[in-house]
Design a protein around this motif. Structure first.
Motif, mmCIF file in Angstrom:
data_model
loop_
_atom_site.group_PDB
_atom_site.id
_atom_site.type_symbol
_atom_site.label_atom_id
_atom_site.label_comp_id
_atom_site.label_asym_id
_atom_site.label_seq_id
_atom_site.Cartn_x
_atom_site.Cartn_y
_atom_site.Cartn_z
ATOM 1 N N UNK A 30 43.588 46.497 33.803
ATOM 2 C CA UNK A 30 42.309 47.012 33.322
ATOM 3 C C UNK A 30 42.004 46.569 31.895
ATOM 4 N N UNK A 31 42.973 45.923 31.236
ATOM 5 C CA UNK A 31 42.759 45.428 29.876
ATOM 6 C C UNK A 31 42.397 43.958 29.865
ATOM 7 N N UNK A 32 42.163 43.396 31.049
ATOM 8 C CA UNK A 32 41.857 41.976 31.180
ATOM 9 C C UNK A 32 40.358 41.739 31.249
ATOM 10 N N UNK A 33 39.900 40.720 30.526
ATOM 11 C CA UNK A 33 38.485 40.353 30.545
ATOM 12 C C UNK A 33 38.007 40.024 31.947
ATOM 13 N N UNK A 34 38.847 39.305 32.725
ATOM 14 C CA UNK A 34 38.379 38.899 34.045
ATOM 15 C C UNK A 34 38.582 39.970 35.108
ATOM 16 N N UNK A 35 39.026 41.160 34.719
ATOM 17 C CA UNK A 35 39.043 42.319 35.610
ATOM 18 C C UNK A 35 37.951 43.307 35.195
ATOM 19 N N UNK A 36 37.916 43.609 33.901
ATOM 20 C CA UNK A 36 36.954 44.589 33.398
ATOM 21 C C UNK A 36 35.558 44.014 33.217
ATOM 22 N N UNK A 37 35.459 42.671 33.168
ATOM 23 C CA UNK A 37 34.176 42.050 32.881
ATOM 24 C C UNK A 37 33.887 42.079 31.396
ATOM 25 N N UNK A 38 32.713 41.616 31.024
ATOM 26 C CA UNK A 38 32.357 41.561 29.618
ATOM 27 C C UNK A 38 32.953 40.340 28.941
#
Length: 576
Positions: A550-558
């Motif tokens: 959940x701390x990953x850009x490509x999971x959380x988006x943005x």
């Protein structure tokens, strides 16, 4: 990237509200709220790639800036180089760095540091400001920083200074839409602005279809000249192939010709840098036959020491008039997650032919570079220069002026922090980390895939609304809270995971606080562990090993990387 433009449209149409930043929260914080005192912070990077690739005397590490420092742009005045990056809703806005040699960089803080003029208080973390350009104009000896601001109905703005080390003037609102602006000054002093925009109404051909526009710029009055706008690139290097997200344009002049460099392919796995040439700054611009000039998209996804997403670049003359380029890239962990976010890289550029090309930018990127000729020493991490590689950052909060690496979110850190003899005192807002408001959290960027972060916290909650500890945050909807709170008459420590805005307590345990507690978060790639010590010697793990997904850009988006925060709130909703 399309999401960025939608947010921008809402902003310029007045659909994003603009109110005073944190005024109510700041006043509430001063009414005797229960404070938390943090001390003895130690951040330690432990990435294997740096152990496997020790530096020789004539080498330095790539990326230059680890952690969430994306969208770099750079300019030069004599022997001084100034580089800016995106900051989104982090505060202050637009971090800026200075160097004399491209190896050793000094952090100068943020360009937009006046909350009365740049106010991201009601902005999602990936809003705020991004994709800045910075240009030195020798004709009037002035530096210009231009950027898109998704807050306060600002839109595209420009600020100026004679000396970036001494601060910047007030933002000047510019009368055009779109994003990713950059300003260029021709040999005769005439100014031009290039930027990304939507196609003309009714002419959008596919999802991600964008154009590059140019405007003439009135240097004396600091405004675009209405009616001079022109589309100079439609779609990308080959419209028939439906290229997406032509953006981040930069205009250059060399040998009497004009060159337009842009990112293409979206800021993900298909990201690249492309170049066009013209006899006029207003086109027509013809793409180079050898595009792209920088990308990492052609290589195996499971390659070792992978750097990916390379693009969004800026080219400039470095020492000995050798060309270089800075650009963003990511270093995914073993599960291809991007917790450190988009970082700033550098490569030499070969411009001996008609078109420039990034040297070794079309093969898998390496972690080290040769220092430029004439540079005496790599001093990164020493004598006040910004560190990279594996390093340890220690903070005892003994200086009245906080290190620039400590940042606020949606508002100034000064609104809730006080330096005391015991350490950093945070007076909590009645806001928790999941709200889109200024938060009483002092953040530090995660700069390694393997790291540890420790701090002592002196805090005794008096109600269930009180919580203090560490937060690991990708966004308001994706984060971990590791903190101390109250349940009935008892004090608890808990670990909460929030994913897609839904929160769940992983575990909690009752504790007996007799003095300060030492909190620790450690990561090895995707595996995170949260631990605490009541005696400053032995650590107890809380919640086992949890995923950093959940701390990953490509999971959380943005568009941001993970942040680690010293967190206090008077509006806690995490219940043991």
């Amino acid at each position: 990237m399309k999401k960025r433009y939608i947010i921008f449209l809402f902003s310029v149409m007045g659909l994003v509200s603009f109110t005073g930043i944190g005024d109510k929260d700041t006043l509430n914080a001063k009414k005797g709220k229960k404070t938390a005192v943090f001390s003895k912070v130690v951040y330690k990077g432990d990435d294997q790639i740096y152990k496997d690739n020790p530096l020789q005397a004539n080498e330095f590490y790539n990326p230059l800036l680890q952690g969430c420092y994306p969208d770099p742009a750079i300019t030069r005045k004599g022997g001084d180089y100034y580089m800016v990056c995106s900051s989104f809703a982090m505060f202050p806005g637009v971090p800026i760095f200075h160097s004399k040699d491209l190896v050793n960089w000094t952090d100068l803080g943020g360009v937009l540091n006046n909350v009365a003029e740049f106010n991201p208080n009601d902005t999602r973390i990936s809003g705020g400001v991004y994709a800045p350009g910075i240009t030195y104009n020798p004709h009037n000896e002035t530096f210009y920083m231009i950027v898109t601001a998704f807050s306060g109905n600002l839109g595209n703005i420009i600020v100026k200074t004679k000396d970036p080390k001494k601060g910047w003037g007030s933002p000047i609102k510019l009368d055009f839409n779109g994003i990713d602006p950059c300003i260029f000054f021709d040999d005769n002093g005439k100014g031009y602005i290039v930027h990304n925009d939507a196609p003309d109404k009714g002419k959008e051909l596919y999802e991600g279809h964008r154009v590059i526009k140019v405007w003439e710029y009135d240097v004396e009055n600091d405004k675009v000249i209405l009616g001079t706008d022109k589309i100079i690139v439609d779609g990308g290097i080959d419209l028939s192939k439906k290229p997406i997200w032509i953006e981040a344009p930069h205009l250059y002049k060399k040998g009497g010709s004009y060159y337009l460099m842009c990112a293409e392919g979206g800021t993900g796995g298909n990201h690249s840098e492309v170049i066009f040439k013209s006899d006029s700054p207003k086109g027509p611009f013809i793409p180079a036959p050898s595009n792209p000039i920088l990308t990492q998209r052609y290589f195996s996804k499971d390659r070792a020491n992978k750097v990916d997403w390379a693009g969004h670049a800026d080219i400039f003359k470095g020492p000995n008039d050798k060309y270089y380029g800075v650009f963003l890239g990511v270093r995914p962990n073993e599960k291809s997650r991007v917790n450190t976010g988009r970082e700033t890289f550098i490569l030499p550029v070969d411009w001996s032919g008609v078109y420039p090309v990034f040297e070794n930018g079309l093969i898998p990127l390496e972690p080290k570079l040769k220092i430029p000729n004439g540079v005496i020493e790599n001093k990164t991490g020493k004598e006040g220069f910004f560190p990279n590689g594996n390093f340890t950052f220690e903070e005892n909060f003994t200086n009245q002026k906080l290190d620039y690496r400590w940042i606020g979110l949606r508002g100034p850190r000064e609104n809730f922090t006080t330096i005391t003899k015991k350490g950093l005192e945070i007076t909590p807002f009645e806001v928790n980390i999941k709200e889109i408001k200024p938060t009483s959290t002092l953040f530090y960027r995660q700069q390694h895939n393997a790291f540890s972060f420790e701090t002592n916290v002196d805090f005794i909650p008096t109600s269930e609304k009180d919580l203090a500890g560490i937060v690991c945050l990708q966004s308001e909807k994706f984060n971990y809270v590791f903190g101390i709170t109250k349940k009935g008459k008892d004090t608890y420590i808990l670990l909460e995971r929030t994913e897609k805005g839904q929160s769940k307590i992983i575990t909690s345990t009752k504790i007996d606080i007799k003095k300060s507690i030492r909190l620790q978060v450690k990561a090895t790639g995707d595996n995170y562990q949260f631990s605490y010590s009541l005696n400053n010697v032995y650590f107890e793990n809380l919640g086992g090993t949890v995923s950093g997904d959940i701390l990953s850009t490509n999971v959380a988006g943005g568009f941001t990387g993970a942040l680690i925060g010293l967190y206090a709130t008077a509006a806690n909703d995490a219940k043991p």
